[in-house]
Design a protein around this motif. Structure first.
Motif, short mmCIF file in Angstrom:
data_model
loop_
_atom_site.label_atom_id
_atom_site.label_comp_id
_atom_site.label_asym_id
_atom_site.label_seq_id
_atom_site.Cartn_x
_atom_site.Cartn_y
_atom_site.Cartn_z
N MET A 9 45.56 42.28 31.21
CA MET A 9 46.32 42.06 32.44
C MET A 9 45.56 42.59 33.66
SD MET A 9 48.82 40.18 31.89
CE MET A 9 49.77 40.32 33.37
N ALA A 10 44.98 43.77 33.54
CA ALA A 10 44.23 44.34 34.66
C ALA A 10 43.01 43.48 34.97
CB ALA A 10 43.83 45.77 34.36
N ILE A 28 51.26 41.67 41.21
CA ILE A 28 51.42 41.02 42.52
C ILE A 28 52.80 41.33 43.08
CG2 ILE A 28 51.56 38.79 43.71
CD1 ILE A 28 49.38 37.84 41.63
N ARG A 29 53.82 41.31 42.24
CA ARG A 29 55.18 41.61 42.69
C ARG A 29 55.30 43.06 43.14
NH1 ARG A 29 58.99 40.76 45.62
NH2 ARG A 29 61.05 41.29 44.92
N VAL A 30 54.69 43.99 42.42
CA VAL A 30 54.70 45.39 42.82
C VAL A 30 54.10 45.54 44.22
CG1 VAL A 30 53.59 47.64 42.39
CG2 VAL A 30 54.69 46.41 40.51
N ASN A 85 48.55 37.88 37.01
CA ASN A 85 49.22 39.16 36.80
C ASN A 85 50.42 39.24 37.77
OD1 ASN A 85 50.06 41.81 36.52
ND2 ASN A 85 47.98 42.64 36.44
N ALA A 86 51.44 38.46 37.46
CA ALA A 86 52.61 38.35 38.34
C ALA A 86 53.28 39.70 38.57
CB ALA A 86 53.61 37.35 37.76
N THR A 105 37.56 35.07 36.53
CA THR A 105 39.01 35.08 36.64
C THR A 105 39.41 34.96 38.10
OG1 THR A 105 39.23 36.43 34.65
CG2 THR A 105 41.08 36.46 36.17
N ASP A 106 40.43 34.16 38.36
CA ASP A 106 40.96 34.03 39.71
C ASP A 106 41.70 35.31 40.08
OD1 ASP A 106 40.06 31.42 40.11
OD2 ASP A 106 41.84 30.59 39.14
N GLU A 107 41.58 35.70 41.35
CA GLU A 107 42.30 36.87 41.82
C GLU A 107 42.97 36.58 43.15
OE1 GLU A 107 39.75 40.35 42.36
OE2 GLU A 107 38.04 39.08 42.67
N VAL A 108 44.02 37.33 43.40
CA VAL A 108 44.78 37.25 44.65
C VAL A 108 44.41 38.47 45.46
CG1 VAL A 108 47.10 37.27 45.64
CG2 VAL A 108 46.65 35.98 43.55
#
Length: 156
Positions: free
Chosen positions: A28-29, A122-124, A118-119, A147-150
């Motif tokens: 996840m990380a 992102i929500r945190v 990693n929803a 890996t795509d990142e936000v």
């Protein structure tokens, strides 16, 4: 559950190592150390972190070490990071810890990155006032590929 931050002490580092070697947590990380299971490299990494000017704290839940959170980097590029033991996911620990951390560091902007899938993370970040400001793609050691990142920012 009472969430608190405190200075990192020597006995926290083995707990961080245990948390960060959980396969699901690493996946996840995504953007983790190339050799996460190498204890000597991990200890050297934490020695550098603790000697730096980063604001690094141990996260406690009811007095138990459950992770760490930090703000690091030069003033205009300061970034937050956190890692919480998977046993505590979904219980508000990361949100409470991040809120406490950003209260310790009044300088803005603060930046963050999360794997796009990693929803939870992102929500945190969004609950703590961060907004999505972009997207990127990088090599994620924990996933063995790009890996795509936000990208997110907490503005002043």
């Amino acid at each position: 559950m009472l969430i608190a931050l405190r200075e990192v002490v020597d006995s926290d580092v083995p707990e961080f190592f245990r948390h960060m070697n959980d396969p699901e947590s690493n996946r996840m990380a995504a953007f983790t150390s190339e050799n996460a299971a190498d204890r000597a490299l991990f200890d050297a990494h934490w020695a550098r972190i603790r000697a730096s000017d980063a604001v690094t704290r141990t996260v406690l839940a009811d007095g138990v070490v459950v992770g760490h959170a930090a703000v690091y980097g030069p003033p205009e590029e300061r970034e937050v990071t956190y890692f919480i033991d998977r046993a505590y996911w979904g219980r508000g620990v990361a949100t409470a810890a991040l809120r406490a951390l950003i209260e310790l560091v009044p300088q803005r902007p603060l930046h963050a990155r999360a794997a796009a899938d990693n929803a939870g993370s992102i929500r945190v970040l969004q609950k703590c006032g961060f907004t999505v400001t972009g997207r990127d793609r990088g090599y994620a050691h924990a996933r063995g590929g790009e890996t795509d990142e936000v990208l997110l920012t907490l503005a002043g």
